[in-house]
Design an enzyme around this catalytic site. Structure first.
Site, short mmCIF file in Angstrom:
data_model
loop_
_atom_site.label_atom_id
_atom_site.label_comp_id
_atom_site.label_asym_id
_atom_site.label_seq_id
_atom_site.Cartn_x
_atom_site.Cartn_y
_atom_site.Cartn_z
N TYR A 1 0.85 -1.20 0.00
CA TYR A 1 0.00 0.00 0.00
C TYR A 1 0.88 1.25 0.00
O TYR A 1 0.72 2.15 -0.83
CB TYR A 1 -0.92 -0.01 1.23
CG TYR A 1 -1.63 1.30 1.45
CD1 TYR A 1 -2.63 1.72 0.59
CD2 TYR A 1 -1.28 2.14 2.52
CE1 TYR A 1 -3.27 2.94 0.78
CE2 TYR A 1 -1.92 3.35 2.71
CZ TYR A 1 -2.91 3.74 1.84
OH TYR A 1 -3.53 4.94 2.02
O1 LIG Z 1 -2.31 6.92 7.73
C1 LIG Z 1 -2.32 6.17 6.77
O2 LIG Z 1 -1.68 6.38 5.78
C2 LIG Z 1 -3.09 4.90 6.82
O3 LIG Z 1 -3.99 4.97 7.92
C3 LIG Z 1 -4.71 3.81 8.15
O4 LIG Z 1 -3.82 2.73 8.42
P1 LIG Z 1 -3.45 2.42 9.92
O5 LIG Z 1 -2.73 3.53 10.56
O6 LIG Z 1 -2.78 1.10 9.89
O7 LIG Z 1 -4.90 2.35 10.60
P2 LIG Z 1 -5.71 1.13 11.20
O8 LIG Z 1 -5.83 0.04 10.23
O9 LIG Z 1 -6.94 1.69 11.77
O10 LIG Z 1 -4.75 0.66 12.40
C4 LIG Z 1 -4.47 1.56 13.49
C5 LIG Z 1 -3.60 0.87 14.49
O11 LIG Z 1 -4.32 -0.23 15.05
C6 LIG Z 1 -3.53 -1.41 14.97
N1 LIG Z 1 -4.44 -2.56 14.83
C7 LIG Z 1 -5.16 -2.69 13.70
C8 LIG Z 1 -6.04 -3.73 13.56
C9 LIG Z 1 -6.14 -4.67 14.59
O12 LIG Z 1 -6.91 -5.64 14.54
N2 LIG Z 1 -5.40 -4.50 15.70
C10 LIG Z 1 -4.53 -3.46 15.86
O13 LIG Z 1 -3.87 -3.35 16.89
C11 LIG Z 1 -2.62 -1.21 13.80
O14 LIG Z 1 -1.47 -2.01 13.93
C12 LIG Z 1 -2.33 0.28 13.90
O15 LIG Z 1 -1.27 0.50 14.77
C13 LIG Z 1 -5.55 3.48 6.94
O16 LIG Z 1 -6.21 2.25 7.15
C14 LIG Z 1 -4.71 3.39 5.69
O17 LIG Z 1 -5.58 3.24 4.58
C15 LIG Z 1 -3.83 4.60 5.55
O18 LIG Z 1 -4.58 5.69 5.11
#
Ligand SMILES: O=C(O)[C@H]1O[C@H](OP(=O)(O)OP(=O)(O)OC[C@H]2O[C@@H](n3ccc(=O)[nH]c3=O)[C@H](O)[C@@H]2O)[C@H](O)[C@@H](O)[C@H]1O
Length: 431
Positions: A243
């Protein structure tokens, strides 16, 4: 007939008659053969033509639901700029890609509310529940915004839209989102974030006048960067997920189009955007659903048992950042696909500047929902996640006064209120 008889007939008259009959028969049979052939050819042509028209109408039915006088009228009406009472600026007509998405629907509404013309395009794919996208569409429809159902890879559709409306701006938000899903379906990232982006830029570069483009990059481009807070000038050559790699590629691709064709381009690095009408695949959203349904949630933990942290940014702040970017984007300089001078190329962080750990996010949700979460804490799998994000927003703040005002506590309260009104306590949609 034997050659001898042919040359020396014993009964000349008889032979003449017979020969004439035979010639007539031959002639008749060759005419009827010709006739049959002609009939056959006519039938073949007719069936080919009707098959073609079936294929045409069939492919139109299956792949596109656009076109026609009524459709063009809807596009034109939606793109109409209303006179503004409080501003001297002429207003803009914006093509919003991904308009039925989370950020796209909010930005479209905000633009429309201040009088700008907005036309949306969205492919309503099933990465997450399309009924939520349909509900956003109907909300936008209530505000006079028309969303065309189609893909940004459809060059004919995009060209048609630019034929119907001389868009001044494109707000490009259509993308395959999600960091971890890239391991399941890598092709969808290439399709939307690379091929779709290039297709859109090709149309924009040829449009007359060329629009100014603002598009969604991502905080994920910082990848394994450890320098905090993340500044736009930090290295972005160590992506941790496909991504992130496609978003980084998007930044390079847009730079090329700016350089060669004079397109004005602004890339926005969004930091984990959340809020009402959000994306069900994101952690805050799926945690809320599971907590309410009494199901366990999985919380990832970083190396050495360090909590993961994100610079969670509330949707209204992101919308202000998008509109500030559109308002200050400057003009594209090209015409007829040719550059006429240098055009702006900018990249901004749009974050909140105060990272919060994932366990803290969960405890805020528990408070708002008044339900304890069943937590399952595990070490972060190698799935593309990064340990933390933290935005330095001074560039956006200097250029267009970007200043986030909603903290996570307040923003999640608004999200939970929306979630309960939309899904109810038992998770069923009530709208
Ligand atoms: O800023 C971005 O560029 C991206 O932001 C977002 O990604 P992320 O920051 O990864 O958000 P998100 O999935 O909500 O996980 C948040 C936290 O929860 C943790 N996480 C996640 C799932 C889970 O089951 N458990 C968990 O601990 C996980 O490890 C993480 O630490 C958008 O989805 C992406 O499209 C993109 O725009």
């Amino acid at each position: 007939m034997p050659l001898e008889e042919e040359l020396f007939p014993s009964t000349p008259g008889k032979v003449k008659n017979q020969t004439m009959n035979r010639q007539l028969h031959r002639c008749f049979s060759s005419t009827s053969t010709l006739f049959l052939w002609a009939l056959f050819l006519i039938a073949l042509t007719a069936s080919y033509l009707s098959f073609q028209s079936f294929v045409d109408s069939g492919s139109k039915y299956f792949t596109a639901s656009w076109g026609g006088i009524q459709w063009e009228k809807q596009v034109r009406n939606s793109a109409q700029i209303l006179p503004r009472r409080s501003s001297s600026s002429p207003g803009m007509s914006v093509l919003v890609t991904g308009a039925a998405g989370f950020v796209g629907s909010h930005v479209s509404l905000a633009l429309k509310k201040r009088g700008d013309g907005v036309v949306g395009i969205d492919n309503f794919n099933s990465y997450y529940d399309p009924s939520l996208k349909k509900a956003r569409k109907s909300l936008l429809n209530d505000h006079g915004i028309f969303i065309v159902e189609g893909d940004i890879n459809d060059a004919k559709l995009l060209a048609k839209l630019f034929d119907v409306v001389a868009f001044t701006h494109v707000m490009h938000l259509a993308a395959q989102a999600g960091v971890r899903y890239a391991m399941e379906n890598p092709g969808s990232y290439v399709h939307s974030n690379i091929a779709g982006l290039v297709n859109l830029l090709e149309i924009c570069k040829s449009a007359n006048p060329q629009p100014s483009i603002v598009w969604a990059s991502s905080s994920s481009v910082y990848g394994l960067n450890e320098k905090v807070p993340f500044s736009e000038s930090d290295r972005t050559d160590q992506p941790a997920s496909l991504y992130a790699a496609t978003k980084k590629a998007g930044e390079e691709i847009t730079h090329t189009y700016n350089h060669i064709y004079g397109l004005s381009i602004t890339g926005l690095r969004f930091f984990t955007v959340y809020g009402p009408w959000g994306r069900p695949d994101m952690a805050y959203f799926s945690f809320t659903r599971n907590i309410l349904q009494g199901k366990p949630i999985t919380i990832y933990r970083g190396k050495n048992r360090v909590d993961l942290a994100r610079d969670f940014t509330y949707i209204d702040d992101i919308v202000k950042g998008c509109i500030g970017s559109l308002d200050t984007s400057g003009k594209s300089t090209g015409t007829g696909g040719k550059k006429r001078g240098p055009a702006p190329y900018r990249i901004f962080n749009l974050g909140n500047t105060s990272p919060v750990t994932v366990p803290t996010l969960v405890s805020i949700l528990e408070r708002h929902l008044k339900v304890k979460a069943k937590k399952n804490v595990i070490d972060m799998p190698g799935n593309g996640d990064v340990p933390f994000t933290h935005a330095n927003i001074s560039y956006a703040s200097k250029e267009f006064g970007y200043k986030p005002t909603t903290d996570l506590q307040t923003g999640l309260k608004k999200f939970v209120r929306w979630y309960l009104s939309y899904y109810g306590y038992n998770g069923k949609s009530v709208t």
